[in-house]
Design a protein around this motif. Structure first.
Motif, PDB file in Angstrom:
ATOM      1  N   GLN A 231       0.876  -1.316  -0.091  1.00 44.56           N
ATOM      2  CA  GLN A 231      -0.126   0.127  -0.057  1.00 44.56           C
ATOM      3  C   GLN A 231       0.877   1.395  -0.090  1.00 44.56           C
ATOM      4  OE1 GLN A 231      -2.297  -1.189   3.558  1.00 44.56           O
ATOM      5  NE2 GLN A 231      -3.884  -1.512   2.382  1.00 44.56           N
ATOM      6  N   GLY A 232       2.092   1.091  -0.082  1.00 39.47           N
ATOM      7  CA  GLY A 232       3.108   2.230   0.169  1.00 39.47           C
ATOM      8  C   GLY A 232       3.195   2.821   1.515  1.00 39.47           C
ATOM      9  N   ILE A 233       2.961   1.967   2.481  1.00 35.79           N
ATOM     10  CA  ILE A 233       3.352   2.459   3.687  1.00 35.79           C
ATOM     11  C   ILE A 233       4.671   2.209   4.180  1.00 35.79           C
ATOM     12  CG2 ILE A 233       2.384   2.086   6.212  1.00 35.79           C
ATOM     13  CD1 ILE A 233      -0.334   1.537   5.139  1.00 35.79           C
ATOM     14  N   LYS A 234       5.153   3.250   4.872  1.00 33.60           N
ATOM     15  CA  LYS A 234       6.717   3.012   5.151  1.00 33.60           C
ATOM     16  C   LYS A 234       6.680   2.097   6.181  1.00 33.60           C
ATOM     17  CE  LYS A 234       8.049   7.709   3.661  1.00 33.60           C
ATOM     18  NZ  LYS A 234       8.736   8.706   4.140  1.00 33.60           N
ATOM     19  N   MET A 235       7.843   1.383   6.567  1.00 32.89           N
ATOM     20  CA  MET A 235       8.277   0.429   7.633  1.00 32.89           C
ATOM     21  C   MET A 235       9.669   0.646   7.957  1.00 32.89           C
ATOM     22  SD  MET A 235       6.497  -3.026   5.794  1.00 32.89           S
ATOM     23  CE  MET A 235       7.242  -3.881   7.246  1.00 32.89           C
ATOM     24  N   PRO A 236      10.066   0.676   9.049  1.00 35.74           N
ATOM     25  CA  PRO A 236      11.256   0.799   9.412  1.00 35.74           C
ATOM     26  C   PRO A 236      12.234  -0.249   9.175  1.00 35.74           C
ATOM     27  CG  PRO A 236      10.107   0.863  11.429  1.00 35.74           C
ATOM     28  CD  PRO A 236       9.054   0.855  10.336  1.00 35.74           C
ATOM     29  N   LEU A 237      13.567  -0.131   9.121  1.00 32.54           N
ATOM     30  CA  LEU A 237      14.376  -1.264   9.179  1.00 32.54           C
ATOM     31  C   LEU A 237      14.355  -1.868  10.283  1.00 32.54           C
ATOM     32  CD1 LEU A 237      17.501  -0.060   6.867  1.00 32.54           C
ATOM     33  CD2 LEU A 237      15.328  -1.035   6.052  1.00 32.54           C
ATOM     34  N   SER A 238      14.517  -3.407  10.292  1.00 28.51           N
ATOM     35  CA  SER A 238      14.672  -3.859  11.770  1.00 28.51           C
ATOM     36  C   SER A 238      16.094  -4.612  11.996  1.00 28.51           C
ATOM     37  CB  SER A 238      13.366  -5.142  11.715  1.00 28.51           C
ATOM     38  OG  SER A 238      13.583  -5.968  12.600  1.00 28.51           O
ATOM     39  N   THR A 239      16.363  -4.667  13.138  1.00 29.90           N
ATOM     40  CA  THR A 239      17.567  -5.438  13.683  1.00 29.90           C
ATOM     41  C   THR A 239      17.191  -7.090  13.893  1.00 29.90           C
ATOM     42  OG1 THR A 239      17.285  -4.969  16.191  1.00 29.90           O
ATOM     43  CG2 THR A 239      18.653  -3.239  14.734  1.00 29.90           C
ATOM     44  N   ASN A 240      15.920  -7.089  13.871  1.00 26.77           N
ATOM     45  CA  ASN A 240      15.467  -8.528  14.002  1.00 26.77           C
ATOM     46  C   ASN A 240      15.302  -9.345  12.749  1.00 26.77           C
ATOM     47  OD1 ASN A 240      14.326 -10.395  16.061  1.00 26.77           O
ATOM     48  ND2 ASN A 240      12.309 -10.237  14.892  1.00 26.77           N
ATOM     49  N   TYR A 241      15.083  -8.726  11.698  1.00 24.53           N
ATOM     50  CA  TYR A 241      14.871  -9.375  10.605  1.00 24.53           C
ATOM     51  C   TYR A 241      15.083  -8.541   9.300  1.00 24.53           C
ATOM     52  CZ  TYR A 241      12.111 -11.997   6.926  1.00 24.53           C
ATOM     53  OH  TYR A 241      11.693 -12.527   5.807  1.00 24.53           O
ATOM     54  N   SER A 242      15.672  -9.076   8.253  1.00 27.11           N
ATOM     55  CA  SER A 242      15.968  -8.287   6.824  1.00 27.11           C
ATOM     56  C   SER A 242      15.130  -9.100   5.873  1.00 27.11           C
ATOM     57  CB  SER A 242      17.529  -8.301   6.663  1.00 27.11           C
ATOM     58  OG  SER A 242      17.668  -7.669   5.572  1.00 27.11           O
ATOM     59  N   SER A 243      14.429  -8.498   5.117  1.00 25.28           N
ATOM     60  CA  SER A 243      13.411  -9.013   4.074  1.00 25.28           C
ATOM     61  C   SER A 243      14.176  -8.725   2.682  1.00 25.28           C
ATOM     62  CB  SER A 243      12.286  -8.577   4.002  1.00 25.28           C
ATOM     63  OG  SER A 243      11.398  -8.795   3.240  1.00 25.28           O
ATOM     64  N   ARG A 244      14.344  -9.840   1.988  1.00 25.92           N
ATOM     65  CA  ARG A 244      14.848  -9.758   0.576  1.00 25.92           C
ATOM     66  C   ARG A 244      13.908  -8.962  -0.578  1.00 25.92           C
ATOM     67  NH1 ARG A 244      17.890 -15.075  -0.841  1.00 25.92           N
ATOM     68  NH2 ARG A 244      18.596 -13.918  -2.648  1.00 25.92           N
ATOM     69  N   VAL A 245      13.889  -7.774  -0.673  1.00 26.58           N
ATOM     70  CA  VAL A 245      12.933  -7.358  -1.433  1.00 26.58           C
ATOM     71  C   VAL A 245      13.829  -6.567  -2.557  1.00 26.58           C
ATOM     72  CG1 VAL A 245      10.974  -7.449  -0.005  1.00 26.58           C
ATOM     73  CG2 VAL A 245      12.586  -5.451   0.178  1.00 26.58           C
ATOM     74  N   LEU A 246      12.939  -5.849  -3.491  1.00 25.90           N
ATOM     75  CA  LEU A 246      13.434  -4.732  -4.537  1.00 25.90           C
ATOM     76  C   LEU A 246      14.183  -3.733  -3.742  1.00 25.90           C
ATOM     77  CD1 LEU A 246      10.712  -4.433  -7.093  1.00 25.90           C
ATOM     78  CD2 LEU A 246      13.117  -5.309  -7.553  1.00 25.90           C
ATOM     79  N   LEU A 247      15.770  -3.553  -4.036  1.00 27.87           N
ATOM     80  CA  LEU A 247      16.224  -2.085  -3.724  1.00 27.87           C
ATOM     81  C   LEU A 247      15.899  -1.183  -4.826  1.00 27.87           C
ATOM     82  CD1 LEU A 247      19.748  -3.823  -2.894  1.00 27.87           C
ATOM     83  CD2 LEU A 247      17.547  -3.503  -1.398  1.00 27.87           C
TER      84      LEU A 247
END
Length: 241
Positions: free
Chosen positions: A127-143
């Motif tokens: 939906q285009g909603i921002k999410m901060p980066l996490s020290t708990n998990y890294s998601s493999r998505v488009l850069l």
């Protein structure tokens, strides 16, 4: 006969009063019981930004943990709102189970891209909603680079979702760079070459040309011969070696 009717009536009144008393007593006793450790569930197949401990810390009321508080003072709406405010939460349901346990079912946001902005780096969901980066998990998505504000996110989101929704493109395209001329260039997983996509007009036609080019060059194993693959021109694919 009249005596029997009176007796039946009295019996009915006694039963009704007794049941009302038992219900009232049971209800008061239940409300006085304290909340045990809450049950927390995450929807299956989702990302792992949140942990049990993180959600448990969100289940607070009047700045205090709800554990060991009486059920009568628990405000489920407040608890649900506290969990829903977390940027990784798309939807949260907080309720009491039949056996009186507090339960929270959490649906986490699913990132579709990581925005490498000039001033900050963050994920966005579908939906285009921002999410901060996490020290708990890294998601493999488009850069995604070259995008720096909400308007530009809204503009590029259909392109991201188009790539995300296609099995081949989702696996092959790993990065998007937006230029100052509002044109887009892709980075590919299978090689060092770049894909010049142009602007966002005629996306379906451009992706169709790109897939046809991939089919041919994967088959004859010539894909690595190219430095750039340009699909922005009408009815043609222009490449450089």
């Amino acid at each position: 006969m009249k005596f029997k009717r009176v007796l039946k009536y009295l019996f009915f009144v006694v039963i009704t009063v007794s049941l009302a008393f038992l219900y009232s007593f049971s209800s008061k006793r239940n409300n006085a019981l304290e909340i045990e450790e809450p049950i927390i569930e995450f929807n299956e197949g989702e990302t792992n930004f949140l942990t049990y401990s993180m959600v448990n810390k969100l289940l607070i009321q009047n700045t205090e943990s709800i554990q060991n508080q009486a059920k009568s003072v628990i405000d489920l709406y407040v608890l649900e709102n506290n969990v829903s405010k977390n940027p990784y939460v798309e939807k949260a349901d907080v309720f009491l189970t039949i056996d009186g346990r507090l339960k929270s079912v959490v649906k986490q946001r699913q990132p579709v891209a990581r925005i490498l902005g000039a001033e900050e780096v963050y994920y966005i969901d579908k939906q285009g909603i921002k999410m901060p980066l996490s020290t708990n998990y890294s998601s493999r998505v488009l850069l995604v680079s070259g995008v720096n504000n909400d308007d530009e996110i809204s503009e590029i989101l259909p392109l991201i979702l188009k790539i995300e929704g296609d099995d081949f493109l989702h696996k092959e395209i790993v990065g998007i760079l937006k230029s100052a001329e509002n044109e887009y260039q892709f980075s590919a997983r299978s090689g060092e070459y770049k894909i010049d996509f142009g602007n966002l007009s005629e996306m379906d036609i451009k992706f169709k040309k790109l897939k046809a080019f991939y089919n041919k060059t994967f088959e004859d194993k010539t894909i690595q011969n190219y430095k750039t693959i340009n699909v922005k021109y009408h009815n043609q694919v222009v490449c450089t070696k």
